[in-house]
Design a protein around this motif. Sequence first.
Motif, PDB file in Angstrom:
ATOM      1  N   ASP A 119       0.828  -1.209   0.000  1.00 24.16           N
ATOM      2  CA  ASP A 119       0.000   0.000   0.000  1.00 24.16           C
ATOM      3  C   ASP A 119       0.859   1.255   0.000  1.00 24.16           C
ATOM      4  N   GLU A 170       3.952   1.493  -1.063  1.00 23.57           N
ATOM      5  CA  GLU A 170       4.674   1.588  -2.339  1.00 23.57           C
ATOM      6  C   GLU A 170       3.763   2.013  -3.475  1.00 23.57           C
ATOM      7  N   SER A 172       1.579   4.352  -3.831  1.00 18.31           N
ATOM      8  CA  SER A 172       1.574   5.772  -4.187  1.00 18.31           C
ATOM      9  C   SER A 172       2.831   6.148  -4.961  1.00 18.31           C
ATOM     10  N   LEU A 173       3.988   5.648  -4.491  1.00 15.18           N
ATOM     11  CA  LEU A 173       5.265   5.951  -5.150  1.00 15.18           C
ATOM     12  C   LEU A 173       5.234   5.506  -6.608  1.00 15.18           C
ATOM     13  N   MET A 174       4.841   4.252  -6.828  1.00 12.41           N
ATOM     14  CA  MET A 174       4.860   3.695  -8.178  1.00 12.41           C
ATOM     15  C   MET A 174       3.794   4.359  -9.057  1.00 12.41           C
ATOM     16  N   LEU A 215       3.672   3.782 -12.925  1.00 13.73           N
ATOM     17  CA  LEU A 215       4.151   2.396 -12.971  1.00 13.73           C
ATOM     18  C   LEU A 215       3.171   1.489 -12.225  1.00 13.73           C
ATOM     19  N   ASP A 267       2.287  -1.364  -9.547  1.00 14.74           N
ATOM     20  CA  ASP A 267       2.885  -1.737  -8.246  1.00 14.74           C
ATOM     21  C   ASP A 267       3.804  -2.940  -8.372  1.00 14.74           C
ATOM     22  N   GLU A 268       3.351  -3.891  -9.187  1.00 12.04           N
ATOM     23  CA  GLU A 268       4.056  -5.167  -9.220  1.00 12.04           C
ATOM     24  C   GLU A 268       5.130  -5.201 -10.304  1.00 12.04           C
ATOM     25  N   GLU A 269       5.384  -4.061 -10.926  1.00 13.38           N
ATOM     26  CA  GLU A 269       6.375  -3.990 -12.017  1.00 13.38           C
ATOM     27  C   GLU A 269       7.676  -4.652 -11.586  1.00 13.38           C
ATOM     28  N   ASP A 270       8.101  -5.637 -12.362  1.00 17.56           N
ATOM     29  CA  ASP A 270       9.345  -6.351 -12.102  1.00 17.56           C
ATOM     30  C   ASP A 270      10.505  -5.516 -12.626  1.00 17.56           C
TER      31      ASP A 270
END
Lengths: 452, 452
Positions: free
Chosen positions: A260, A262, A264-266, A271, A273-276
């Motif tokens: 949660d 992270e 906002s940052l992503m 981007l 959230d789960e971007e590898d």
Amino acid sequence: MPQILEQEQTHSRLKAVNDALNGGMFVHVRRMLHSLPAYDVALLLESSTPSARPVLWQLIDPDQHGEILEELAEDIKDSIIREMEPEHVAEAIEGMESDDLAYVLGSLPESVFQQVLSSMDEQDRHRVEQALSYEEDSAGAMMNTDVITLRPDVSVDVVLRYLRLRGQLPEGTDKLYVVDKQDKLLGEVSLALLVSSQSELEISEILEVDVAPLSAEQHDSEVAQHFERHDLISAPVVDGNGCLLGRITVDDVVDVIREDAEHSLMSMAGLDDEEDTFAPALKSTKRRSVWLGLNVCAALLAASVSNMFEDILSQLATVAILMTIVPSMGGVAANQTLTLVIRGIALGHVGDSNARWLLGKEALVGFMNGMLWAFTLAAVVTVWKGDWHLGVVIAVAMFVNMLMAGIAGVMVPLTLKRLKIDPALAGSMMVTTFTDIIGLLSFLGTATVMLR
Amino acid sequence: MPQILEQEQTHSRLKAVNDALNGGMFVHVRRMLHSLPAYDVALLLESSTPSARPVLWQLIDPDQHGEILEELAEDIKDSIIREMEPEHVAEAIEGMESDDLAYVLGSLPESVFQQVLSSMDEQDRHRVEQALSYEEDSAGAMMNTDVITLRPDVSVDVVLRYLRLRGQLPEGTDKLYVVDKQDKLLGEVSLALLVSSQSELEISEILEVDVAPLSAEQHDSEVAQHFERHDLISAPVVDGNGCLLGRITVDDVVDVIREDAEHSLMSMAGLDDEEDTFAPALKSTKRRSVWLGLNVCAALLAASVSNMFEDILSQLATVAILMTIVPSMGGVAANQTLTLVIRGIALGHVGDSNARWLLGKEALVGFMNGMLWAFTLAAVVTVWKGDWHLGVVIAVAMFVNMLMAGIAGVMVPLTLKRLKIDPALAGSMMVTTFTDIIGLLSFLGTATVMLR
């Protein structure tokens, strides 16, 4: 950079593993992987390139596969599961906690899913089917069904004897739940309370009834808030009738809290959230091009604003030279306010009751910073370009744009929230576009009036 | 917006409290506050304006003050403590866990601190002095010294009888620690293990020796990683000789995890982690003006780049109209890569071993997105302005800037990390300034060569 120590350890390990892989020393790599806890192997896989991951996976002891899958980030977990044989998946998930089990199975293609399901024993199949009946981000999908329940009319001594006979408790057990014959939750007894109570007391005399159970339908962010609010280690989950379904433990909640935060940052950078981090370039390019496409539209919009002022731009090159300053400052100021409001919304601090006060405050901050930088830049530009008219133009534009930036920084996220659009996702581009346009309008407009 | 339910509750409460305050119904407010758990009262205070906070604080039952202080965000906690009478502080902190106690005392002015300390009893004073001897963000400052220890040579039965005699265990106790006569940590026994073991067994036969204790000097982010790595609920803290000092529980770790995750979000906007959303406008203006001052320099730098191309700008207004598009796209692309790398560093995924691979990948992503948007914008601009030369100019500049954006997005945070500068704090402004300059140089440079 506080995590340097742990990080350096990971990376010297990763380097050693990579060197061994490239040198073809597979037996050596296998031995190294075997000696590491699941969390570290998961970290190694997450830090590896897409081409190295399948090789590493082959070298991991299959007995460890389940545990490592539990620790892996979703994107990477999905790609690994897709490559595994159905029988292999069935083996790996044996003994997994029901929440992880449901996740793994939920990400399998339908045909493989049926194959895996049919190779499981009756009890596991039942657990999975139950867990899969809940929404992905709900309390139901997070919970484990492996709980110890008590009746209220037994004594502490009987419970202690029962536990001793039963042997090992489910992982992370800190409380026992007290239920009636219909499985309705009556309360809970923590192990700490159990061992510090007199042995002849009845459970009904010591049980804690003020437990505030979670409902299986609650969203995982609500679960996380519930845990933080009450400083919990575990919490019971009940159905609509108050019957106990399972429990959620804090280690799964920690993941939600991190995700949660992270989010906002992503989102603010467009981007997922789960971007590898180590996804193949083509996949990353596709995902990011959507956001860039939106920005092209925003940039063209700004250019079309400048286009309205072709007259003054063709007369005075200096105006063109200075025209990027005001939009840039407005964008930074608006994003400061926006970030503060987005965090305030996420923490539950900002809402209808104080929105107006906050708007007033941020407008005032914009006013004061507007004054400060209007004067500063007026002085700099007057000296640089030797023309005080230009100084006045930039001062007026700067003041207007900073004030508007403060207002937009509050209004945009609150309006998006009311429209049930995620402010972290859309907010940044919206306020930046807004301040670009206001910045260009005010600067080029004032310049047209004053300098032509 | 998953938290809407909880949030609406908070805000309808806040509204009710505010209405009652404004109506002068202090008794009513006092009753409302009294019925809420400490967490909710803290949330109310955090969501209130600076002027309402002291009034609310006066209306809170003094018995609750300690508990509420424990829950409050640091900025607000500090401002409240500064206003309290020393005797009052001494009362409020009675019975506080030692980590919170140390924090509260550490934020007092020296004279008040001595006054409070002298009004405490011997045992509390000792605990405080010990806790204050550790760095603010260390494991030592997070730990509680209230732990139950056992000797290895007693039986399970004796331990159970001892606990029953002792009565209530310290809050959040999930494990007992086994130490020798010199307090050296030998291992741990969880309550779950204790109650499921045969009563005649000796503690030495069941104790878990593989405990990996934390050292009191470790940074709190390392503590958080340790908890996540091992899915812990509590962990022992030892000194340099392996002697037990205390324990850290997961509820304090959750705060660190949230703060660390928020740190990147706030830093990237040039905000302080602990920035109070409802701080007075003047305080916020001062704090934010530093960051805006840096951006003024960056914007002037970009303007001085444009200044080098006064010739082409004075000849063709269209060039001025289009010149903001390429820097804008580069900034967005660079910030996407930067955000990904910053998160990768925080999660421990990105380091020396894979930096080169990541650089190659992000350069490739920049290459591909560069090609895509170069062609797109070339077409748009050629149609819009009816001049294919302009299309070629923007395509060349776009391609160069997107490629450089990908490279800067990786190189800047990794270089900052190597220099021990926080990439989240400095990175965003650095890459944006870089892509602004490269974008203007490539666009105006190409325009000068091709169009003059």
